[in-house]
Write a protein that holds these residues in place. Structure first.
Motif, PDB file in Angstrom:
ATOM      1  N   GLY A  81       5.173  -7.847 -11.043  1.00  0.00           N
ATOM      2  CA  GLY A  81       5.163  -6.434 -10.679  1.00  0.00           C
ATOM      3  C   GLY A  81       6.256  -5.663 -11.387  1.00  0.00           C
ATOM      4  O   GLY A  81       6.031  -4.549 -11.880  1.00  0.00           O
ATOM      5  N   GLN A  82       7.453  -6.253 -11.465  1.00  0.00           N
ATOM      6  CA  GLN A  82       8.573  -5.547 -12.077  1.00  0.00           C
ATOM      7  C   GLN A  82       8.485  -5.517 -13.595  1.00  0.00           C
ATOM      8  O   GLN A  82       8.821  -4.505 -14.222  1.00  0.00           O
ATOM      9  CB  GLN A  82       9.887  -6.204 -11.645  1.00  0.00           C
ATOM     10  CG  GLN A  82      10.175  -6.048 -10.157  1.00  0.00           C
ATOM     11  CD  GLN A  82      11.383  -6.850  -9.714  1.00  0.00           C
ATOM     12  OE1 GLN A  82      12.427  -6.826 -10.349  1.00  0.00           O
ATOM     13  NE2 GLN A  82      11.234  -7.579  -8.615  1.00  0.00           N
TER      14      GLN A  82
ATOM     15  N   LEU B   6       3.539   0.634  -4.565  1.00  0.00           N
ATOM     16  CA  LEU B   6       3.546  -0.733  -5.077  1.00  0.00           C
ATOM     17  C   LEU B   6       4.446  -1.615  -4.219  1.00  0.00           C
ATOM     18  O   LEU B   6       5.640  -1.345  -4.088  1.00  0.00           O
ATOM     19  CB  LEU B   6       4.027  -0.746  -6.535  1.00  0.00           C
ATOM     20  CG  LEU B   6       4.286  -2.127  -7.148  1.00  0.00           C
ATOM     21  CD1 LEU B   6       2.997  -2.942  -7.213  1.00  0.00           C
ATOM     22  CD2 LEU B   6       4.904  -1.988  -8.535  1.00  0.00           C
ATOM     23  N   GLU B   7       3.860  -2.642  -3.635  1.00  0.00           N
ATOM     24  CA  GLU B   7       4.631  -3.646  -2.895  1.00  0.00           C
ATOM     25  C   GLU B   7       4.794  -4.874  -3.783  1.00  0.00           C
ATOM     26  O   GLU B   7       3.800  -5.455  -4.225  1.00  0.00           O
ATOM     27  CB  GLU B   7       3.918  -4.037  -1.602  1.00  0.00           C
ATOM     28  CG  GLU B   7       4.629  -5.138  -0.827  1.00  0.00           C
ATOM     29  CD  GLU B   7       3.877  -5.573   0.419  1.00  0.00           C
ATOM     30  OE1 GLU B   7       4.297  -6.562   1.048  1.00  0.00           O
ATOM     31  OE2 GLU B   7       2.862  -4.929   0.750  1.00  0.00           O
ATOM     32  N   VAL B   8       6.024  -5.242  -4.081  1.00  0.00           N
ATOM     33  CA  VAL B   8       6.266  -6.446  -4.870  1.00  0.00           C
ATOM     34  C   VAL B   8       6.713  -7.557  -3.926  1.00  0.00           C
ATOM     35  O   VAL B   8       7.699  -7.442  -3.220  1.00  0.00           O
ATOM     36  CB  VAL B   8       7.305  -6.211  -5.989  1.00  0.00           C
ATOM     37  CG1 VAL B   8       6.725  -5.354  -7.089  1.00  0.00           C
ATOM     38  CG2 VAL B   8       8.567  -5.549  -5.454  1.00  0.00           C
TER      39      VAL B   8
ATOM     40  N   SER C 248       6.522 -10.522  -7.391  1.00  0.00           N
ATOM     41  CA  SER C 248       7.747  -9.775  -7.670  1.00  0.00           C
ATOM     42  C   SER C 248       8.040  -9.640  -9.159  1.00  0.00           C
ATOM     43  O   SER C 248       8.247  -8.530  -9.665  1.00  0.00           O
ATOM     44  CB  SER C 248       8.932 -10.422  -6.946  1.00  0.00           C
ATOM     45  OG  SER C 248       9.061 -11.786  -7.319  1.00  0.00           O
TER      46      SER C 248
ATOM     47  N   THR D 199      -0.373  -4.476  -4.261  1.00  0.00           N
ATOM     48  CA  THR D 199       0.691  -5.455  -4.177  1.00  0.00           C
ATOM     49  C   THR D 199       0.623  -6.359  -5.395  1.00  0.00           C
ATOM     50  O   THR D 199      -0.451  -6.590  -5.957  1.00  0.00           O
ATOM     51  CB  THR D 199       0.584  -6.298  -2.879  1.00  0.00           C
ATOM     52  OG1 THR D 199       1.636  -7.268  -2.841  1.00  0.00           O
ATOM     53  CG2 THR D 199      -0.749  -7.042  -2.819  1.00  0.00           C
ATOM     54  N   ALA D 200       1.787  -6.852  -5.818  1.00  0.00           N
ATOM     55  CA  ALA D 200       1.870  -7.730  -6.986  1.00  0.00           C
ATOM     56  C   ALA D 200       3.025  -8.703  -6.790  1.00  0.00           C
ATOM     57  O   ALA D 200       3.988  -8.387  -6.071  1.00  0.00           O
ATOM     58  CB  ALA D 200       2.079  -6.919  -8.266  1.00  0.00           C
TER      59      ALA D 200
ATOM     60  N   VAL E  35       3.638  -4.593 -14.303  1.00  0.00           N
ATOM     61  CA  VAL E  35       3.018  -3.441 -13.637  1.00  0.00           C
ATOM     62  C   VAL E  35       3.854  -2.176 -13.829  1.00  0.00           C
ATOM     63  O   VAL E  35       3.320  -1.108 -14.163  1.00  0.00           O
ATOM     64  CB  VAL E  35       2.803  -3.729 -12.138  1.00  0.00           C
ATOM     65  CG1 VAL E  35       2.258  -2.486 -11.435  1.00  0.00           C
ATOM     66  CG2 VAL E  35       1.849  -4.899 -11.956  1.00  0.00           C
ATOM     67  N   LEU E  36       5.164  -2.278 -13.652  1.00  0.00           N
ATOM     68  CA  LEU E  36       6.004  -1.100 -13.817  1.00  0.00           C
ATOM     69  C   LEU E  36       6.015  -0.602 -15.257  1.00  0.00           C
ATOM     70  O   LEU E  36       6.288   0.580 -15.508  1.00  0.00           O
ATOM     71  CB  LEU E  36       7.431  -1.393 -13.343  1.00  0.00           C
ATOM     72  CG  LEU E  36       7.610  -1.532 -11.832  1.00  0.00           C
ATOM     73  CD1 LEU E  36       9.064  -1.843 -11.486  1.00  0.00           C
ATOM     74  CD2 LEU E  36       7.161  -0.267 -11.106  1.00  0.00           C
TER      75      LEU E  36
END
Length: 293
Positions: free
Chosen positions: A102-103, A124-126, A99, A96-97, A106-107
């Motif tokens: 993460g977008q 992956l949970e954002v 939002s 998890t990251a 991480v992506l």
């Protein structure tokens, strides 16, 4: 307790039925039913509510799920160390990251990582909520907020200070604040979760309630509103690094106050039996952020 039985248990959890789990594992449904029954007998509890059409977890089954993930990961970690090809990275990386992080970050890391490791899968949970990674059966949580005391293991990835920023058009129209008094006269874009903005004044953190006409629950919405010239935002560095580089936002530094210093943290359930997929991801993330910085 057999690891093979736990794999069958988790397959039933993920597919939602004994027959679907049997197809996934390429065995007959009766074998799945027998192994689940044997696991229930060994534990002395019922793990599933069964009907003719579906199955659902009992409370005891929900309690077992994260431990089953941990035990399987531990087995994979041991085998990964002993196999002739210890660099092989496979399995599902569950993490998890926040939002925006993460977008945007991480992506951006995943294409290279997944190309190099074709047997690696990612869930992956954002979310800007603090997720219980043990209860959720996650391998990893990336966090940017100050860490509360816990038994989880945290690794510092990079500094991530708070940043005051606004669109160039807004600053041209309303002026560039030089100090806290100037800032009080500006429009601020507020995040619901941060009711007061923390400033470091003479080495101490002081929190000030800011005034603004726009309040939102989303970090991404705050950033978008700032780029559209709706006011001054307080975000963290890695949420806006590319926008600052592209000139969509400008950083504001005050003469009489500094912004609170935060960091990006990688949080894992335990220091022991960390899967190879977690180690490789964190090394790749670390290298990517050093290049970007």
């Amino acid at each position: 307790m057999l690891i093979a039985d736990l794999r069958i248990f988790l397959s039933v959890v993920s597919t939602g039925s004994l027959s679907a789990a049997a197809r996934q594992l390429d065995v007959v449904p009766m074998q799945v039913s027998r192994r689940i029954a044997a696991l229930e007998d060994e534990l002395g509890v019922r793990l599933f509510h069964r009907t003719t059409r579906s199955v659902s977890l009992t409370s005891e089954g929900e309690a077992l799920a994260p431990y089953a993930h941990t035990m399987i990961d531990a087995e994979e970690s041991v085998l990964g160390e002993l196999r002739p090809m210890p660099d092989a990275v496979k399995g599902v990386l569950r993490m998890t990251a926040p939002s925006v992080f993460g977008q945007s970050i991480v992506l951006s890391v995943l294409p290279q990582l997944m190309e190099q490791h074709p047997e690696l899968y990612v869930e992956l949970e954002v979310s800007d909520k603090v997720v219980d990674i043990v209860a959720s059966g996650l391998d990893l949580a990336l966090r940017v907020a100050p860490l509360a005391d816990s038994e989880l293991i945290a690794r510092r990835i990079a500094p991530n200070p708070r940043v005051l920023c606004a669109a160039p058009a807004y600053l041209e129209q309303h002026g560039f604040p030089r100090n806290l008094a100037d800032l009080d006269r500006h429009k601020c874009i507020l995040l619901q979760a941060v009711s007061q903005w923390p400033f470091v004044i003479h080495g101490e953190v002081q929190r000030r309630r800011m005034q603004g006409r726009l309040i939102t629950s989303s970090v991404d919405a705050v950033r978008t509103a700032a780029t559209q010239g709706l006011g001054i935002a307080m975000l963290t560095y890695w949420d806006v690094v590319q926008h600052l580089r592209d000139g969509l936002l400008r950083e504001i530094k005050l003469e009489d106050a500094e912004m609170e210093a935060l960091s990006v943290w990688a949080v894992t359930p335990t220091r022991r039996h960390v899967p190879a997929r977690v180690k490789v991801f964190l090394d790749t993330l670390d290298a990517f952020m050093k290049r970007l910085n």
